[in-house]
Write a protein that holds these residues in place. Structure first.
Motif, PDB file in Angstrom:
ATOM      1  N   GLY A 170       0.824  -1.206   0.000  1.00 22.33           N
ATOM      2  CA  GLY A 170       0.000   0.000   0.000  1.00 22.33           C
ATOM      3  C   GLY A 170       0.853   1.249   0.000  1.00 22.33           C
ATOM      4  N   ARG A 171       0.548   2.182  -0.871  1.00 24.83           N
ATOM      5  CA  ARG A 171       1.331   3.423  -0.959  1.00 24.83           C
ATOM      6  C   ARG A 171       1.080   4.259   0.300  1.00 24.83           C
ATOM      7  NH1 ARG A 171       2.046   7.347  -6.027  1.00 24.83           N
ATOM      8  NH2 ARG A 171       2.553   5.329  -6.899  1.00 24.83           N
ATOM      9  N   GLY A 172       2.132   4.457   1.085  1.00 29.72           N
ATOM     10  CA  GLY A 172       2.019   5.249   2.297  1.00 29.72           C
ATOM     11  C   GLY A 172       1.311   4.524   3.439  1.00 29.72           C
ATOM     12  N   LEU A 173       0.954   3.278   3.244  1.00 31.62           N
ATOM     13  CA  LEU A 173       0.261   2.513   4.286  1.00 31.62           C
ATOM     14  C   LEU A 173       1.133   1.342   4.728  1.00 31.62           C
ATOM     15  CD1 LEU A 173      -3.275   2.295   2.654  1.00 31.62           C
ATOM     16  CD2 LEU A 173      -2.573   3.824   4.495  1.00 31.62           C
ATOM     17  N   PRO A 174       1.062   0.985   5.997  1.00 26.30           N
ATOM     18  CA  PRO A 174       1.859  -0.165   6.472  1.00 26.30           C
ATOM     19  C   PRO A 174       1.154  -1.491   6.172  1.00 26.30           C
ATOM     20  CG  PRO A 174       0.688   0.797   8.309  1.00 26.30           C
ATOM     21  CD  PRO A 174       0.368   1.649   7.100  1.00 26.30           C
ATOM     22  N   ILE A 175       0.702  -1.671   4.941  1.00 28.83           N
ATOM     23  CA  ILE A 175      -0.047  -2.871   4.559  1.00 28.83           C
ATOM     24  C   ILE A 175       0.620  -3.500   3.341  1.00 28.83           C
ATOM     25  CG2 ILE A 175      -2.234  -3.731   3.648  1.00 28.83           C
ATOM     26  CD1 ILE A 175      -3.619  -1.472   5.147  1.00 28.83           C
ATOM     27  N   SER A 176       0.722  -4.802   3.352  1.00 26.78           N
ATOM     28  CA  SER A 176       1.171  -5.525   2.165  1.00 26.78           C
ATOM     29  C   SER A 176       0.342  -6.799   2.042  1.00 26.78           C
ATOM     30  CB  SER A 176       2.658  -5.850   2.237  1.00 26.78           C
ATOM     31  OG  SER A 176       2.916  -6.732   3.295  1.00 26.78           O
ATOM     32  N   VAL A 177       0.104  -7.188   0.806  1.00 22.35           N
ATOM     33  CA  VAL A 177      -0.676  -8.382   0.517  1.00 22.35           C
ATOM     34  C   VAL A 177       0.112  -9.210  -0.484  1.00 22.35           C
ATOM     35  CG1 VAL A 177      -2.826  -9.280  -0.450  1.00 22.35           C
ATOM     36  CG2 VAL A 177      -2.847  -7.164   0.909  1.00 22.35           C
ATOM     37  N   SER A 178       0.182 -10.508  -0.255  1.00 20.37           N
ATOM     38  CA  SER A 178       0.872 -11.413  -1.163  1.00 20.37           C
ATOM     39  C   SER A 178      -0.051 -12.568  -1.519  1.00 20.37           C
ATOM     40  CB  SER A 178       2.135 -11.984  -0.513  1.00 20.37           C
ATOM     41  OG  SER A 178       3.039 -10.955  -0.223  1.00 20.37           O
ATOM     42  N   ALA A 179       0.073 -13.037  -2.739  1.00 20.41           N
ATOM     43  CA  ALA A 179      -0.655 -14.232  -3.181  1.00 20.41           C
ATOM     44  C   ALA A 179       0.324 -15.065  -3.988  1.00 20.41           C
ATOM     45  CB  ALA A 179      -1.857 -13.845  -4.028  1.00 20.41           C
ATOM     46  N   ALA A 180       0.253 -16.374  -3.800  1.00 23.43           N
ATOM     47  CA  ALA A 180       1.194 -17.254  -4.486  1.00 23.43           C
ATOM     48  C   ALA A 180       0.528 -18.578  -4.837  1.00 23.43           C
ATOM     49  CB  ALA A 180       2.412 -17.512  -3.604  1.00 23.43           C
ATOM     50  N   ALA A 181       1.053 -19.188  -5.877  1.00 23.54           N
ATOM     51  CA  ALA A 181       0.667 -20.548  -6.250  1.00 23.54           C
ATOM     52  C   ALA A 181       1.963 -21.335  -6.392  1.00 23.54           C
ATOM     53  CB  ALA A 181      -0.105 -20.543  -7.564  1.00 23.54           C
ATOM     54  N   PHE A 182       1.938 -22.561  -5.952  1.00 28.08           N
ATOM     55  CA  PHE A 182       3.158 -23.359  -6.055  1.00 28.08           C
ATOM     56  C   PHE A 182       2.833 -24.812  -6.360  1.00 28.08           C
ATOM     57  CE2 PHE A 182       1.856 -23.555  -1.666  1.00 28.08           C
ATOM     58  CZ  PHE A 182       2.064 -24.870  -1.313  1.00 28.08           C
ATOM     59  N   TRP A 183       3.827 -25.503  -6.864  1.00 27.93           N
ATOM     60  CA  TRP A 183       3.737 -26.928  -7.172  1.00 27.93           C
ATOM     61  C   TRP A 183       5.039 -27.560  -6.704  1.00 27.93           C
ATOM     62  CZ3 TRP A 183       0.219 -30.379  -8.600  1.00 27.93           C
ATOM     63  CH2 TRP A 183       0.653 -31.615  -9.040  1.00 27.93           C
TER      64      TRP A 183
END
Length: 137
Positions: free
Chosen positions: A104-117
């Protein structure tokens, strides 16, 4: 871009000596050893889409070391040779992953998404032999 390689050379030794009434006295020493060598590559790519978002992908190879185990000449399984018990081979795993990170720009937030095999081969497992001993195969 990340690219790397890990080179390995393993050597394991074991000398398992037991004694007592149920072992019919002290058996002679029977050391076993096992060795392996090889390499494990890794590749990763990250692309910053913007200041807030990044895409990534990675491919890597790993292993779990094999080993040496005591010889049990009086106790085997059909189709399982003595060498399969005394010289345990490494298992291998290939891992494939792709994902995205958002900050997040200027926010202390981050989100991650992943796919794995994960492709796991020559899986090591404990097995009970008819004599009651447990070994890895």
């Amino acid at each position: 871009l990340t690219a790397g390689i890990r080179v390995y050379r393993l050597k394991q030794e074991i000398d398992n000596v037991v004694s007592g009434f149920l072992n019919f006295g002290v058996p002679p020493s029977d050391p076993q050893e096992n060795s392996q060598s090889g390499f494990s590559p890794k590749f990763a790519l990250t692309y910053d889409v913007s200041e807030e978002a990044a895409l990534y992908a990675s491919v890597s190879k790993g292993f779990r070391a094999g080993g040496a185990q005591a010889r049990l000449p009086f106790c085997t399984l059909p189709g399982l040779g003595e060498d399969d018990i005394t010289h345990l081979r490494s298992d291998t795993v290939w891992s494939y992953e792709t994902g995205v990170h958002f900050r997040g720009r200027g926010l202390p937030i981050s989100v991650s998404a992943a796919a794995f095999w994960i492709d796991w081969e020559d899986f090591q497992q404990m097995t009970a032999l008819p004599c009651g001993a447990f070994v890895s195969i």
